[in-house]
Structure formats: C-alpha cells, structure tokens
Design a protein around this motif. Sequence first.
Motif, PDB file in Angstrom:
ATOM      1  N   ALA A 252      68.977 -15.114 -18.636  1.00 49.09           N
ATOM      2  CA  ALA A 252      67.594 -15.284 -18.182  1.00 49.09           C
ATOM      3  C   ALA A 252      67.049 -13.974 -17.617  1.00 49.09           C
ATOM      4  O   ALA A 252      65.884 -13.627 -17.837  1.00 49.09           O
ATOM      5  N   ALA A 253      67.893 -13.230 -16.900  1.00 49.97           N
ATOM      6  CA  ALA A 253      67.470 -11.948 -16.350  1.00 49.97           C
ATOM      7  C   ALA A 253      67.138 -10.962 -17.461  1.00 49.97           C
ATOM      8  O   ALA A 253      66.150 -10.210 -17.369  1.00 49.97           O
ATOM      9  N   PHE A 254      67.936 -10.959 -18.507  1.00 49.36           N
ATOM     10  CA  PHE A 254      67.706 -10.063 -19.649  1.00 49.36           C
ATOM     11  C   PHE A 254      66.389 -10.405 -20.335  1.00 49.36           C
ATOM     12  O   PHE A 254      65.590  -9.515 -20.664  1.00 49.36           O
ATOM     13  N   VAL A 255      66.138 -11.692 -20.536  1.00 49.46           N
ATOM     14  CA  VAL A 255      64.893 -12.121 -21.177  1.00 49.46           C
ATOM     15  C   VAL A 255      63.687 -11.753 -20.315  1.00 49.46           C
ATOM     16  O   VAL A 255      62.709 -11.175 -20.805  1.00 49.46           O
ATOM     17  N   ASP A 256      63.754 -12.052 -19.027  1.00 47.27           N
ATOM     18  CA  ASP A 256      62.623 -11.771 -18.137  1.00 47.27           C
ATOM     19  C   ASP A 256      62.367 -10.270 -18.011  1.00 47.27           C
ATOM     20  O   ASP A 256      61.210  -9.828 -17.961  1.00 47.27           O
ATOM     21  N   ALA A 257      63.446  -9.485 -17.946  1.00 47.09           N
ATOM     22  CA  ALA A 257      63.285  -8.031 -17.844  1.00 47.09           C
ATOM     23  C   ALA A 257      62.665  -7.459 -19.108  1.00 47.09           C
ATOM     24  O   ALA A 257      61.829  -6.550 -19.048  1.00 47.09           O
TER      25      ALA A 257
ATOM     26  N   LEU B  36      68.422  -2.097 -27.974  1.00 45.05           N
ATOM     27  CA  LEU B  36      69.048  -1.647 -29.211  1.00 45.05           C
ATOM     28  C   LEU B  36      70.561  -1.495 -29.089  1.00 45.05           C
ATOM     29  O   LEU B  36      71.296  -1.767 -30.045  1.00 45.05           O
ATOM     30  N   THR B  37      71.045  -1.072 -27.925  1.00 47.21           N
ATOM     31  CA  THR B  37      72.491  -0.912 -27.783  1.00 47.21           C
ATOM     32  C   THR B  37      73.211  -2.257 -27.803  1.00 47.21           C
ATOM     33  O   THR B  37      74.337  -2.351 -28.297  1.00 47.21           O
ATOM     34  N   VAL B  38      72.582  -3.291 -27.275  1.00 45.98           N
ATOM     35  CA  VAL B  38      73.181  -4.624 -27.336  1.00 45.98           C
ATOM     36  C   VAL B  38      73.379  -5.030 -28.790  1.00 45.98           C
ATOM     37  O   VAL B  38      74.460  -5.495 -29.195  1.00 45.98           O
TER      38      VAL B  38
ATOM     39  N   ALA C 296      58.153  -5.011 -29.646  1.00 43.85           N
ATOM     40  CA  ALA C 296      58.059  -6.458 -29.871  1.00 43.85           C
ATOM     41  C   ALA C 296      58.972  -6.882 -31.020  1.00 43.85           C
ATOM     42  O   ALA C 296      59.633  -7.933 -30.956  1.00 43.85           O
ATOM     43  N   LYS C 297      59.034  -6.067 -32.052  1.00 42.76           N
ATOM     44  CA  LYS C 297      59.897  -6.366 -33.193  1.00 42.76           C
ATOM     45  C   LYS C 297      61.368  -6.303 -32.791  1.00 42.76           C
ATOM     46  O   LYS C 297      62.175  -7.151 -33.192  1.00 42.76           O
TER      47      LYS C 297
ATOM     48  N   VAL D 150      66.610  -9.090 -30.934  1.00 44.19           N
ATOM     49  CA  VAL D 150      67.711  -9.043 -29.975  1.00 44.19           C
ATOM     50  C   VAL D 150      67.768 -10.276 -29.075  1.00 44.19           C
ATOM     51  O   VAL D 150      68.856 -10.809 -28.820  1.00 44.19           O
ATOM     52  N   LEU D 151      66.626 -10.759 -28.596  1.00 47.81           N
ATOM     53  CA  LEU D 151      66.651 -11.899 -27.688  1.00 47.81           C
ATOM     54  C   LEU D 151      67.239 -13.157 -28.333  1.00 47.81           C
ATOM     55  O   LEU D 151      68.110 -13.803 -27.735  1.00 47.81           O
TER      56      LEU D 151
END
Length: 210
Positions: free
Chosen positions: A16-21, A58-60, A112-113, A118-119
């Motif tokens: 959730a933190a990753f998405v919100d950030a 991108l690194t993820v 955005a792309k 990634v998400l």
Amino acid sequence: MTLASSAHGDWENRLAAFVDATRWYQEVLAQVGDRWSAPALGEWDVRALAGHTSRSLLTVEAYLGHPAAAVDVDSTVDYYVATRQIAAGPDVAQRGRDAGQALGDDPVAAVAKIASRVLPLVAGLTGTELLTTIAGGMRLGDYLPTRVFELVVHTADLAVALGVAAEPPPVPAALALQLVSDLAIAGGHAATVLLATTGRGGLPSGFTLL
C-alpha cells in the motif's frame, strides 16, 4: 517491529505504501508544466530528478526479471549499508540524467505507463519472491521499502523544486520515517536524530543516514 527485522507479515502495508507513494509522485509530476529544465537537486534539473525517481519503479520490474537463488541481503537496512559506496559514486548522477531523457517528450505519460506495468505486477506477488538487486539477492518484501523511501524523498525534492506542497501520504510517510529510525539506530545516530528533531540543536553539517 522494525524494517531491519525482515518481517513479512506486513506485506500489505508495504505494498500500500508503494502504491500511495507512486500516486503521489505522479501527482507532483503532473504539476511540472514546462519546467523540466529548471534546477532541482544538486546537478540535476527537474527532468533528471524525475528520471531518477522513476527508477524506483523500473528497478523493481527489472530485478524481478532476474530471480535470486538465495538471500544475500537480509533486511532493508542492510541494503542501504551494502550500497553506500555505490550510492555515493559518480555514476548515479549520470543514470538520473539518462533516465530523465528516457522519459521522452511527455514524462508524465511515460511515468504513467511505467506505473501501469509495475503496480499490477507487484500487486500479484506475496513479498517472499527473491530478486537480484545491485547488492545481491533479496526478498521483495525487504527491497520494496527501499523503493518507497526513494519515492517519498525524491518526490519531496521535486515538490520543493516546483514550489508545491511537499507532504507525502501517511502510509508511505510512516514507512519512510520508520526506515530513518532504523538507519539511525543501526548507525549509532539515534541520540543525534532525537535531539535534532525535538528542538535541542541542529544536525551536523552534511549529516546523512545514507
């Protein structure tokens, strides 16, 4: 419980933190307008800083494409300890500029792309996956907080450069501050940080936990 303990029960919170950030990064990026060449952070202009920040996504994606056979780095804090020399190297600035140029004529649309790939990719995982980072094999659940931290700090940098509000969403802000706490304790700087943040003096010139 600290991020240094490699706890995996809070994967949903880290996700959730990753998405919100990421969403906050996109919101700030949308306010750039035509200021891509304006000064931002050190030798970076806004485009280069935005490009560097995009690497948090991108690194993820790239590292998940190279599964690790074993865990070499056992916690989020250990990752920062292991990569200090790399992070201080001259290649970082150039990678930021290159990443900024790679965003093309419409960086907002490009980010955005990236996020649209990634998400959903990360949302379908459990956090136990092993990926190969620049520091070695890690669990995704331990690596992802490093990306949240980078997104929060550099989006704040972008906001400051643009003169817009620099207040991150609560969930990624809490995770980033927890990592600051863990790094301060691991580095023997807890008293320094506590005294500075409670109005008992400033931080030494050039002080950093990274």
